[in-house]
Design a protein around this motif. Sequence first.
Motif, PDB file in Angstrom:
ATOM      1  N   GLY A 113       0.844  -1.268  -0.026  1.00 18.86           N
ATOM      2  CA  GLY A 113      -0.183   0.166   0.056  1.00 18.86           C
ATOM      3  C   GLY A 113       0.803   1.384  -0.019  1.00 18.86           C
ATOM      4  O   GLY A 113       0.286   2.461   0.245  1.00 18.86           O
ATOM      5  N   ALA A 114       2.262   1.090  -0.573  1.00 22.28           N
ATOM      6  CA  ALA A 114       3.097   2.460  -0.352  1.00 22.28           C
ATOM      7  C   ALA A 114       2.557   3.358  -1.296  1.00 22.28           C
ATOM      8  O   ALA A 114       1.952   3.052  -2.393  1.00 22.28           O
ATOM      9  CB  ALA A 114       4.295   1.992  -0.569  1.00 22.28           C
ATOM     10  N   PRO A 115       2.795   4.506  -1.208  1.00 20.25           N
ATOM     11  CA  PRO A 115       2.223   5.567  -2.044  1.00 20.25           C
ATOM     12  C   PRO A 115       2.516   5.358  -3.569  1.00 20.25           C
ATOM     13  O   PRO A 115       1.936   5.568  -4.489  1.00 20.25           O
ATOM     14  CB  PRO A 115       2.918   6.874  -1.560  1.00 20.25           C
ATOM     15  CG  PRO A 115       3.188   6.663  -0.099  1.00 20.25           C
ATOM     16  CD  PRO A 115       3.269   5.173   0.033  1.00 20.25           C
ATOM     17  N   ALA A 116       4.010   4.926  -3.915  1.00 19.73           N
ATOM     18  CA  ALA A 116       4.133   4.600  -5.165  1.00 19.73           C
ATOM     19  C   ALA A 116       3.439   3.629  -5.831  1.00 19.73           C
ATOM     20  O   ALA A 116       3.216   3.642  -6.957  1.00 19.73           O
ATOM     21  CB  ALA A 116       5.742   4.299  -5.312  1.00 19.73           C
ATOM     22  N   ARG A 150       0.430   2.873  -4.800  1.00 25.41           N
ATOM     23  CA  ARG A 150      -0.933   3.411  -5.287  1.00 25.41           C
ATOM     24  C   ARG A 150      -0.896   4.384  -6.596  1.00 25.41           C
ATOM     25  O   ARG A 150      -2.137   4.518  -7.037  1.00 25.41           O
ATOM     26  CB  ARG A 150      -1.506   4.210  -3.911  1.00 25.41           C
ATOM     27  CG  ARG A 150      -1.760   3.368  -2.643  1.00 25.41           C
ATOM     28  CD  ARG A 150      -2.570   3.798  -1.459  1.00 25.41           C
ATOM     29  NE  ARG A 150      -2.335   5.278  -1.198  1.00 25.41           N
ATOM     30  CZ  ARG A 150      -1.364   5.537  -0.384  1.00 25.41           C
ATOM     31  NH1 ARG A 150      -0.478   4.753   0.350  1.00 25.41           N
ATOM     32  NH2 ARG A 150      -1.137   7.013  -0.141  1.00 25.41           N
ATOM     33  N   ALA A 151      -0.054   4.933  -6.484  1.00 28.22           N
ATOM     34  CA  ALA A 151       0.217   6.135  -7.717  1.00 28.22           C
ATOM     35  C   ALA A 151       0.121   5.300  -8.904  1.00 28.22           C
ATOM     36  O   ALA A 151      -0.506   5.711  -9.871  1.00 28.22           O
ATOM     37  CB  ALA A 151       1.309   6.717  -7.509  1.00 28.22           C
ATOM     38  N   ILE A 204      -1.389  11.890  -4.107  1.00 31.91           N
ATOM     39  CA  ILE A 204      -0.343  10.885  -3.958  1.00 31.91           C
ATOM     40  C   ILE A 204       0.885  11.607  -4.329  1.00 31.91           C
ATOM     41  O   ILE A 204       1.955  11.576  -3.794  1.00 31.91           O
ATOM     42  CB  ILE A 204      -0.594   9.688  -4.450  1.00 31.91           C
ATOM     43  CG1 ILE A 204      -1.937   9.014  -4.031  1.00 31.91           C
ATOM     44  CG2 ILE A 204       0.524   8.708  -4.496  1.00 31.91           C
ATOM     45  CD1 ILE A 204      -2.443   7.781  -4.917  1.00 31.91           C
ATOM     46  N   HIS A 205       0.820  12.013  -5.419  1.00 31.57           N
ATOM     47  CA  HIS A 205       2.114  12.638  -6.311  1.00 31.57           C
ATOM     48  C   HIS A 205       1.882  13.964  -7.258  1.00 31.57           C
ATOM     49  O   HIS A 205       1.381  13.483  -8.472  1.00 31.57           O
ATOM     50  CB  HIS A 205       2.863  11.652  -6.998  1.00 31.57           C
ATOM     51  CG  HIS A 205       4.224  11.995  -7.288  1.00 31.57           C
ATOM     52  ND1 HIS A 205       4.596  13.055  -8.109  1.00 31.57           N
ATOM     53  CD2 HIS A 205       5.438  11.456  -6.847  1.00 31.57           C
ATOM     54  CE1 HIS A 205       5.843  13.075  -8.283  1.00 31.57           C
ATOM     55  NE2 HIS A 205       6.229  12.102  -7.601  1.00 31.57           N
TER      56      HIS A 205
END
Length: 99
Positions: free
Chosen positions: A54-57, A59-60, A87-88
């Motif tokens: 579930g890390a941001p990368a 999810r992105a 997220i980014h």
Amino acid sequence: MVNAPGFPDGNLWTAWKAALERDPEPETACRWLPSWMLLEDPDLAGVLKPDGGGAPASRAFGAVRNLLRHPEPDARGLELRAGLKAIHPGLLERFLEER
């Protein structure tokens, strides 16, 4: 290494440069590379895999993939854009540059 002179894949090099321009720390930019690659070449969606979890990368990556499938600025598209921006923001900017 991606930034080595003569690296054989021009698309990967382009995505890496874009990642470094928007993420000034190379050690964190590499986490986002699958998402940048997807924006550079959407045909890679079936080949690229995020780092998992579930890390941001990760999810992105899912958000970029969903946006590429639904790029219209309707209610769903705006929801997807807002999610990616949270997220980014740099990935969303790149997505919008191509539209």
